[in-house]
Scaffold this motif. Structure first.
Motif, PDB file in Angstrom:
ATOM      1  N   UNK A 202      23.483  28.854  75.859  1.00  0.00           N
ATOM      2  CA  UNK A 202      23.818  28.644  77.128  1.00  0.00           C
ATOM      3  C   UNK A 202      25.149  28.286  77.287  1.00  0.00           C
ATOM      4  N   UNK A 203      25.828  27.908  76.122  1.00  0.00           N
ATOM      5  CA  UNK A 203      27.441  27.784  76.283  1.00  0.00           C
ATOM      6  C   UNK A 203      27.700  26.894  77.361  1.00  0.00           C
ATOM      7  N   UNK A 204      27.397  25.719  77.285  1.00  0.00           N
ATOM      8  CA  UNK A 204      27.669  24.410  78.454  1.00  0.00           C
ATOM      9  C   UNK A 204      29.369  24.608  78.173  1.00  0.00           C
ATOM     10  N   UNK A 205      29.760  24.119  79.144  1.00  0.00           N
ATOM     11  CA  UNK A 205      31.319  23.710  79.276  1.00  0.00           C
ATOM     12  C   UNK A 205      31.961  23.867  80.588  1.00  0.00           C
ATOM     13  N   UNK A 206      33.311  23.614  80.521  1.00  0.00           N
ATOM     14  CA  UNK A 206      34.097  23.923  81.725  1.00  0.00           C
ATOM     15  C   UNK A 206      34.088  25.146  82.281  1.00  0.00           C
ATOM     16  N   UNK A 207      33.798  25.231  83.464  1.00  0.00           N
ATOM     17  CA  UNK A 207      33.775  26.389  84.479  1.00  0.00           C
ATOM     18  C   UNK A 207      32.250  27.020  84.707  1.00  0.00           C
ATOM     19  N   UNK A 208      31.307  26.102  84.026  1.00  0.00           N
ATOM     20  CA  UNK A 208      29.908  26.491  84.153  1.00  0.00           C
ATOM     21  C   UNK A 208      29.243  25.226  85.257  1.00  0.00           C
ATOM     22  N   UNK A 209      28.434  25.926  86.051  1.00  0.00           N
ATOM     23  CA  UNK A 209      27.809  24.989  87.132  1.00  0.00           C
ATOM     24  C   UNK A 209      26.651  24.179  86.479  1.00  0.00           C
ATOM     25  N   UNK A 210      26.341  22.957  86.558  1.00  0.00           N
ATOM     26  CA  UNK A 210      25.681  22.042  85.986  1.00  0.00           C
ATOM     27  C   UNK A 210      24.256  22.619  86.688  1.00  0.00           C
ATOM     28  N   UNK A 211      23.953  23.179  87.695  1.00  0.00           N
ATOM     29  CA  UNK A 211      22.555  23.462  88.235  1.00  0.00           C
ATOM     30  C   UNK A 211      22.230  24.775  87.712  1.00  0.00           C
ATOM     31  N   UNK A 212      23.020  25.603  87.301  1.00  0.00           N
ATOM     32  CA  UNK A 212      22.800  26.851  86.533  1.00  0.00           C
ATOM     33  C   UNK A 212      22.514  26.605  85.155  1.00  0.00           C
ATOM     34  N   UNK A 213      23.108  25.652  84.733  1.00  0.00           N
ATOM     35  CA  UNK A 213      22.998  25.297  83.217  1.00  0.00           C
ATOM     36  C   UNK A 213      21.428  24.606  83.266  1.00  0.00           C
ATOM     37  N   UNK A 214      21.182  23.565  84.025  1.00  0.00           N
ATOM     38  CA  UNK A 214      20.129  22.971  83.629  1.00  0.00           C
ATOM     39  C   UNK A 214      18.918  23.726  84.235  1.00  0.00           C
ATOM     40  N   UNK A 215      19.073  24.869  85.178  1.00  0.00           N
ATOM     41  CA  UNK A 215      17.913  25.821  85.531  1.00  0.00           C
ATOM     42  C   UNK A 215      17.816  26.640  84.187  1.00  0.00           C
TER      43      UNK A 215
ATOM     44  N   UNK B  17      23.551  13.643  85.519  1.00  0.00           N
ATOM     45  CA  UNK B  17      22.893  14.924  86.462  1.00  0.00           C
ATOM     46  C   UNK B  17      22.043  15.827  85.399  1.00  0.00           C
ATOM     47  N   UNK B  18      22.474  16.179  84.509  1.00  0.00           N
ATOM     48  CA  UNK B  18      21.731  16.966  83.671  1.00  0.00           C
ATOM     49  C   UNK B  18      20.379  16.455  83.148  1.00  0.00           C
ATOM     50  N   UNK B  19      20.296  15.174  82.485  1.00  0.00           N
ATOM     51  CA  UNK B  19      19.125  14.486  82.374  1.00  0.00           C
ATOM     52  C   UNK B  19      18.292  14.145  83.327  1.00  0.00           C
ATOM     53  N   UNK B  20      18.763  13.998  84.520  1.00  0.00           N
ATOM     54  CA  UNK B  20      18.086  13.667  85.513  1.00  0.00           C
ATOM     55  C   UNK B  20      16.952  15.317  86.001  1.00  0.00           C
ATOM     56  N   UNK B  21      17.885  16.246  85.918  1.00  0.00           N
ATOM     57  CA  UNK B  21      17.283  17.424  86.399  1.00  0.00           C
ATOM     58  C   UNK B  21      16.277  17.914  85.201  1.00  0.00           C
ATOM     59  N   UNK B  22      16.654  17.802  84.232  1.00  0.00           N
ATOM     60  CA  UNK B  22      15.740  18.114  82.961  1.00  0.00           C
ATOM     61  C   UNK B  22      14.295  17.248  82.931  1.00  0.00           C
ATOM     62  N   UNK B  23      14.505  15.876  83.453  1.00  0.00           N
ATOM     63  CA  UNK B  23      13.242  15.210  83.497  1.00  0.00           C
ATOM     64  C   UNK B  23      12.335  15.631  84.325  1.00  0.00           C
ATOM     65  N   UNK B  24      12.555  16.293  85.412  1.00  0.00           N
ATOM     66  CA  UNK B  24      11.842  16.759  86.400  1.00  0.00           C
ATOM     67  C   UNK B  24      10.896  17.698  86.053  1.00  0.00           C
ATOM     68  N   UNK B  25       9.398  17.492  86.384  1.00  0.00           N
ATOM     69  CA  UNK B  25       8.431  18.393  85.822  1.00  0.00           C
ATOM     70  C   UNK B  25       8.738  19.996  86.300  1.00  0.00           C
ATOM     71  N   UNK B  26       8.336  20.818  85.529  1.00  0.00           N
ATOM     72  CA  UNK B  26       8.718  22.308  85.999  1.00  0.00           C
ATOM     73  C   UNK B  26       7.591  22.524  86.755  1.00  0.00           C
ATOM     74  N   UNK B  27       7.968  23.153  87.939  1.00  0.00           N
ATOM     75  CA  UNK B  27       7.094  23.351  89.188  1.00  0.00           C
ATOM     76  C   UNK B  27       6.264  24.779  88.819  1.00  0.00           C
TER      77      UNK B  27
END
Length: 169
Positions: A77-90, A159-169
């Motif tokens: 997934x290559x996290x880092x500058x220039x990446x959206x946190x929402x796309x990364x968590x998705x 932000x990343x931890x919060x998004x990951x903690x949500x149950x998968x729909x």
């Protein structure tokens, strides 16, 4: 998206197949230890390139599933500058779902952060010891790239931890 899911399913198969085996010993399973696109064999069966197998097993060892999961998420997934946190968590959620990991997903961000720092320290230490391969990594800018990823991950950790903690729909 299909390629990311396929990678996660292959990693899960590896872990399931080696869990409880003689190779795993007392550990949870056998880990590859260096999961990355560069260590993946891709084949085209008429739907575009898809991951089919892993190569470069020099770092394989008994370990915990989460070790490979963290490397998988980081490297593919290559996290880092220039990446959206929402796309990364998705994408993290997608890969965790394909792997079958629901519990403990929030911890993956901290574990990834720690893993990145370990790799930076390892590369720097080996380069300082005269390892030509590690010196080339430093010259190529690998340490700078990973440090940028570490900073990005730290800046977006909550932000990343919060998004990951949500149950998968």
């Amino acid at each position: 998206q299909e390629s990311l899911e396929a990678v996660a399913r292959i990693v899960r198969s590896l872990h399931d197949l080696t869990s409880g085996s003689e190779l795993a010993g007392d550990a949870e399973t056998v880990v590859h230890g260096d999961l990355a696109p560069r260590n993946t064999v891709y084949i085209d069966r008429g739907e575009g390139l898809r991951p089919a197998a892993f190569i470069d097993w020099d770092l394989a060892r008994p370990g915990r599933r989460v070790e490979d999961v963290v490397d998988m998420l980081w490297q593919y997934l290559d996290p880092g500058p220039g990446h959206s946190t929402s796309q990364f968590t998705q994408r993290m959620r997608l890969m965790c779902g394909a792997y079958g990991l629901e519990a403990g997903r929030r911890d993956l961000v901290g574990l990834m952060h720690r893993r990145m720092l370990e790799v930076v320290d390892g590369i720097a230490s080996q380069a300082d010891s005269g390892s030509a391969a590690h010196e080339r990594l430093v010259e190529k800018g690998t340490l700078s790239d990973i440090r940028a990823q570490v900073s990005w991950l730290a800046a977006h950790r909550y932000e990343l931890e919060t998004a990951l903690a949500q149950r998968t729909p």
